[in-house]
Write a protein that holds these residues in place. Sequence first.
Motif, mmCIF file in Angstrom:
data_model
loop_
_atom_site.group_PDB
_atom_site.id
_atom_site.type_symbol
_atom_site.label_atom_id
_atom_site.label_comp_id
_atom_site.label_asym_id
_atom_site.label_seq_id
_atom_site.Cartn_x
_atom_site.Cartn_y
_atom_site.Cartn_z
ATOM 1 N N CYS A 178 45.166 -24.387 1.960
ATOM 2 C CA CYS A 178 45.376 -25.396 2.995
ATOM 3 C C CYS A 178 44.085 -26.152 3.306
ATOM 4 C CB CYS A 178 45.913 -24.729 4.258
ATOM 5 S SG CYS A 178 46.313 -25.893 5.590
ATOM 6 N N ILE A 179 42.997 -25.426 3.562
ATOM 7 C CA ILE A 179 41.724 -26.081 3.892
ATOM 8 C C ILE A 179 41.170 -26.835 2.692
ATOM 9 C CG2 ILE A 179 40.270 -24.088 3.342
ATOM 10 C CD1 ILE A 179 39.761 -26.655 6.191
ATOM 11 N N SER A 180 41.416 -26.305 1.478
ATOM 12 C CA SER A 180 40.962 -26.984 0.259
ATOM 13 C C SER A 180 41.709 -28.300 0.075
ATOM 14 C CB SER A 180 41.182 -26.082 -0.961
ATOM 15 O OG SER A 180 40.477 -24.871 -0.839
ATOM 16 N N LEU A 181 43.001 -28.280 0.345
ATOM 17 C CA LEU A 181 43.829 -29.476 0.201
ATOM 18 C C LEU A 181 43.428 -30.538 1.223
ATOM 19 C CD1 LEU A 181 46.230 -30.634 -1.368
ATOM 20 C CD2 LEU A 181 47.741 -29.674 0.376
ATOM 21 N N ILE A 182 43.198 -30.125 2.458
ATOM 22 C CA ILE A 182 42.782 -31.070 3.508
ATOM 23 C C ILE A 182 41.458 -31.725 3.144
ATOM 24 C CG2 ILE A 182 41.991 -31.235 5.901
ATOM 25 C CD1 ILE A 182 44.002 -29.012 6.588
ATOM 26 N N ALA A 233 34.856 -21.486 -3.157
ATOM 27 C CA ALA A 233 33.945 -21.068 -2.084
ATOM 28 C C ALA A 233 34.684 -20.201 -1.072
ATOM 29 C CB ALA A 233 33.354 -22.299 -1.396
ATOM 30 N N GLY A 234 35.864 -20.661 -0.664
ATOM 31 C CA GLY A 234 36.657 -19.891 0.301
ATOM 32 C C GLY A 234 37.090 -18.550 -0.248
ATOM 33 N N PHE A 235 37.484 -18.531 -1.515
ATOM 34 C CA PHE A 235 37.921 -17.292 -2.155
ATOM 35 C C PHE A 235 36.809 -16.245 -2.152
ATOM 36 C CE2 PHE A 235 37.970 -14.608 -5.925
ATOM 37 C CZ PHE A 235 39.236 -14.066 -5.912
ATOM 38 N N PHE A 236 35.658 -16.602 -2.673
ATOM 39 C CA PHE A 236 34.577 -15.626 -2.794
ATOM 40 C C PHE A 236 34.000 -15.208 -1.445
ATOM 41 C CE2 PHE A 236 34.219 -17.292 -7.242
ATOM 42 C CZ PHE A 236 34.480 -16.087 -7.867
ATOM 43 N N LEU A 237 33.893 -16.140 -0.518
ATOM 44 C CA LEU A 237 33.369 -15.786 0.806
ATOM 45 C C LEU A 237 34.330 -14.859 1.545
ATOM 46 C CD1 LEU A 237 31.908 -19.209 2.008
ATOM 47 C CD2 LEU A 237 30.630 -17.140 1.393
ATOM 48 N N THR A 238 35.629 -15.150 1.481
ATOM 49 C CA THR A 238 36.626 -14.319 2.164
ATOM 50 C C THR A 238 36.718 -12.925 1.553
ATOM 51 O OG1 THR A 238 37.934 -16.285 2.712
ATOM 52 C CG2 THR A 238 39.043 -14.147 2.862
ATOM 53 N N PRO A 284 48.659 -9.686 2.876
ATOM 54 C CA PRO A 284 47.258 -10.108 3.103
ATOM 55 C C PRO A 284 46.779 -11.134 2.082
ATOM 56 C CG PRO A 284 47.450 -7.737 3.342
ATOM 57 C CD PRO A 284 48.757 -8.211 2.768
ATOM 58 N N ILE A 285 47.062 -10.880 0.789
ATOM 59 C CA ILE A 285 46.614 -11.797 -0.257
ATOM 60 C C ILE A 285 47.347 -13.141 -0.156
ATOM 61 C CG2 ILE A 285 46.675 -12.237 -2.747
ATOM 62 C CD1 ILE A 285 45.912 -9.422 -3.248
ATOM 63 N N VAL A 286 48.657 -13.100 0.114
ATOM 64 C CA VAL A 286 49.441 -14.330 0.236
ATOM 65 C C VAL A 286 48.895 -15.195 1.371
ATOM 66 C CG1 VAL A 286 51.709 -15.272 0.813
ATOM 67 C CG2 VAL A 286 51.542 -13.322 -0.727
ATOM 68 N N LEU A 287 48.601 -14.580 2.517
ATOM 69 C CA LEU A 287 48.066 -15.322 3.657
ATOM 70 C C LEU A 287 46.694 -15.907 3.352
ATOM 71 C CD1 LEU A 287 49.084 -13.029 6.671
ATOM 72 C CD2 LEU A 287 49.975 -15.296 6.123
ATOM 73 N N ILE A 288 45.844 -15.093 2.723
ATOM 74 C CA ILE A 288 44.492 -15.558 2.399
ATOM 75 C C ILE A 288 44.544 -16.756 1.452
ATOM 76 C CG2 ILE A 288 42.379 -14.966 1.134
ATOM 77 C CD1 ILE A 288 42.662 -12.132 2.310
ATOM 78 N N PHE A 289 45.344 -16.639 0.395
ATOM 79 C CA PHE A 289 45.457 -17.746 -0.559
ATOM 80 C C PHE A 289 46.081 -18.974 0.110
ATOM 81 C CE2 PHE A 289 44.233 -14.914 -3.843
ATOM 82 C CZ PHE A 289 43.883 -15.694 -4.934
#
Length: 248
Positions: free
Chosen positions: A106-110, A129-134, A96-101
């Motif tokens: 990916c979206i951060s890089l794009i 932002a993605g980390f804390f929201l997820t 789960p953590i590997v997929l989330i990160f």
Amino acid sequence: MTHTYNISGMTCDGCIAKVSFLLKRTPHVKDVEINLEKGQATVTMDEQIATSVLQDTLKDYPKYQLSEGSRHSHIEKNIFAAQAEESKSWIQTYKPIVLIFGYISCISLITALSGKTFDIMLFMRVFMAGFFLTFSFFKMLDLKGFASSYAMYDIVAKKFSGWGYVYAFLELGLGIAFALDFEPVFVNAFTAVLMTVSLLGVFQSVLNKKKIQCACLGAVFNLPMSTVTIIEDGLMILMSIAMLSMYL
């Protein structure tokens, strides 16, 4: 009077503390002793309590099932569950953590590559932002369960039972703040302090080799506390400090 019950679903010291806490809240229960190896709870009460009442006490945590069934069959079930947990590979455990990160990266890089050059500041802000929201999302799915699990190791939550609830909403607020780029200096400084305090409890648990559930993804996934949790919190601290230094 004292009665012994079988309880399935317990896999760690965190489960012991949670089940014990829940049972002790039942009226007329005076004491609870948990034997993790046998999967049993010995309950001392000042008057007879129906098994259904004790079962109802654990209803918010369906993975814990209390019964007066066969002791031997329960032990075999517990041993089988423990063996299944131990046989899991690292990637199966932390999938789960590997997929989330992976998705957040990916979206951060794009986003960071959307301009003519790679924007490292934008990458880190979107990642935070993605980390804390997820992570706040998974905590919100079972806020009570998260608060209970978090209190097993966090240094603040141990003293203030409501801190787990506050922390989940703080993560949500930080996620929104990073997404909007709101007051970046304050938000990054606050993040560094908050995550450092959180890291202290994680660090103590890992050093003491306590087998407890990591509450980073709430009570949805049964993730063990380990160096992965330290790396996860440490990364957030480093990013917030790096961003803070860029703003100053």
